[in-house]
Motif scaffolding. Structure first.
Motif, PDB file in Angstrom:
ATOM      1  N   ALA A 190       0.857  -1.195   0.000  1.00  9.54           N
ATOM      2  CA  ALA A 190       0.000   0.000   0.000  1.00  9.54           C
ATOM      3  C   ALA A 190       0.890   1.241   0.000  1.00  9.54           C
ATOM      4  O   ALA A 190       1.970   1.250   0.588  1.00  9.54           O
ATOM      5  N   TRP A 191       0.413   2.280  -0.638  1.00  8.63           N
ATOM      6  CA  TRP A 191       1.188   3.515  -0.731  1.00  8.63           C
ATOM      7  C   TRP A 191       1.471   4.107   0.643  1.00  8.63           C
ATOM      8  O   TRP A 191       0.562   4.252   1.476  1.00  8.63           O
ATOM      9  N   ILE A 192       2.700   4.486   0.887  1.00  9.46           N
ATOM     10  CA  ILE A 192       3.073   5.151   2.130  1.00  9.46           C
ATOM     11  C   ILE A 192       2.365   6.500   2.234  1.00  9.46           C
ATOM     12  O   ILE A 192       1.930   6.910   3.308  1.00  9.46           O
ATOM     13  N   GLY A 193       2.216   7.180   1.112  1.00  9.46           N
ATOM     14  CA  GLY A 193       1.551   8.473   1.097  1.00  9.46           C
ATOM     15  C   GLY A 193       0.085   8.417   1.462  1.00  9.46           C
ATOM     16  O   GLY A 193      -0.535   9.446   1.736  1.00  9.46           O
ATOM     17  N   SER A 194      -0.470   7.231   1.466  1.00  7.01           N
ATOM     18  CA  SER A 194      -1.892   7.073   1.790  1.00  7.01           C
ATOM     19  C   SER A 194      -2.162   6.811   3.266  1.00  7.01           C
ATOM     20  O   SER A 194      -3.318   6.736   3.669  1.00  7.01           O
ATOM     21  N   VAL A 195      -1.120   6.691   4.072  1.00  2.00           N
ATOM     22  CA  VAL A 195      -1.317   6.468   5.508  1.00  2.00           C
ATOM     23  C   VAL A 195      -2.120   7.629   6.095  1.00  2.00           C
ATOM     24  O   VAL A 195      -3.184   7.440   6.690  1.00  2.00           O
ATOM     25  N   ASP A 196      -1.609   8.851   5.926  1.00  2.00           N
ATOM     26  CA  ASP A 196      -2.304  10.027   6.462  1.00  2.00           C
ATOM     27  C   ASP A 196      -3.661  10.232   5.807  1.00  2.00           C
ATOM     28  O   ASP A 196      -4.603  10.683   6.460  1.00  2.00           O
ATOM     29  N   ILE A 197      -3.765   9.909   4.538  1.00  2.00           N
ATOM     30  CA  ILE A 197      -5.038  10.097   3.845  1.00  2.00           C
ATOM     31  C   ILE A 197      -6.111   9.200   4.449  1.00  2.00           C
ATOM     32  O   ILE A 197      -7.232   9.643   4.694  1.00  2.00           O
ATOM     33  N   ALA A 198      -5.782   7.938   4.718  1.00  2.00           N
ATOM     34  CA  ALA A 198      -6.748   7.020   5.326  1.00  2.00           C
ATOM     35  C   ALA A 198      -7.177   7.529   6.699  1.00  2.00           C
ATOM     36  O   ALA A 198      -8.371   7.543   7.027  1.00  2.00           O
ATOM     37  N   ILE A 199      -6.212   7.946   7.503  1.00  2.00           N
ATOM     38  CA  ILE A 199      -6.517   8.455   8.839  1.00  2.00           C
ATOM     39  C   ILE A 199      -7.397   9.696   8.734  1.00  2.00           C
ATOM     40  O   ILE A 199      -8.388   9.838   9.459  1.00  2.00           O
ATOM     41  N   ASN A 200      -7.068  10.585   7.814  1.00  2.00           N
ATOM     42  CA  ASN A 200      -7.844  11.815   7.669  1.00  2.00           C
ATOM     43  C   ASN A 200      -9.219  11.578   7.049  1.00  2.00           C
ATOM     44  O   ASN A 200     -10.159  12.321   7.344  1.00  2.00           O
ATOM     45  N   LYS A 201      -9.363  10.572   6.206  1.00  2.26           N
ATOM     46  CA  LYS A 201     -10.700  10.224   5.712  1.00  2.26           C
ATOM     47  C   LYS A 201     -11.584   9.767   6.868  1.00  2.26           C
ATOM     48  O   LYS A 201     -12.751  10.153   6.965  1.00  2.26           O
ATOM     49  N   ALA A 202     -11.018   8.945   7.759  1.00  2.00           N
ATOM     50  CA  ALA A 202     -11.785   8.497   8.923  1.00  2.00           C
ATOM     51  C   ALA A 202     -12.137   9.694   9.808  1.00  2.00           C
ATOM     52  O   ALA A 202     -13.281   9.839  10.237  1.00  2.00           O
ATOM     53  N   PHE A 203     -11.160  10.569  10.067  1.00  2.00           N
ATOM     54  CA  PHE A 203     -11.418  11.772  10.867  1.00  2.00           C
ATOM     55  C   PHE A 203     -12.530  12.608  10.244  1.00  2.00           C
ATOM     56  O   PHE A 203     -13.458  13.037  10.927  1.00  2.00           O
ATOM     57  N   THR A 204     -12.450  12.837   8.947  1.00  8.03           N
ATOM     58  CA  THR A 204     -13.437  13.664   8.250  1.00  8.03           C
ATOM     59  C   THR A 204     -14.825  13.070   8.356  1.00  8.03           C
ATOM     60  O   THR A 204     -15.805  13.773   8.637  1.00  8.03           O
TER      61      THR A 204
END
Length: 127
Positions: A42-56
């Motif tokens: 999985a893309w390393i750059g997507s770690v924060d994106i996944a977390i922020n999608k959940a937060f959003t």
């Protein structure tokens, strides 16, 4: 923690089924990270994106897909992605977790774009 692990496991299973490695994050009612899994590849750059999608999804109690539809130019939430220190994600892959009629958390999935929403929906169903 057990609920978050079950949600994450369902997301991993769906991701393996479709052959797309994903980052899968689960937040609690306060939008705080409870669990995260980054599948091999999985893309390393997507770690924060996944977390922020959940937060959003938890912050606004709706899917990021629905929020994104209302964040386009001319729509009521245009520019919302600039709020909350840039943590707001306006593309598919974040889904609220509900217990009866209350949102008690959310799951965020990131890694492919196209398949993030379907993985998040399956993960949320495991809740």
């Amino acid at each position: 923690m057990e609920d978050a692990q079950r949600v994450t496991a369902a997301g991993i299973e769906k991701s393996q089924e479709i052959g797309q490695p994903e980052n899968i994050a689960v937040v609690d009612a306060g939008g705080n990270l409870v669990a995260h899994a980054r599948m091999d590849g999985a893309w390393i750059g997507s770690v924060d994106i996944a977390i922020n999608k959940a937060f959003t999804s938890r912050a606004f109690d709706l899917s990021t897909k629905d929020l994104g539809a209302n964040a386009q130019p001319g729509e009521q939430f245009f520019g919302i992605q600039m709020s909350n220190h840039g943590r707001v994600m306006t593309f598919a892959g974040g889904v609220p977790l509900q217990s009866e009629d209350r949102v008690v958390g959310a799951v965020g999935v990131s890694g492919s774009g196209d398949q993030d929403q379907s993985v998040a929906e399956v993960a949320a169903q495991a809740f």
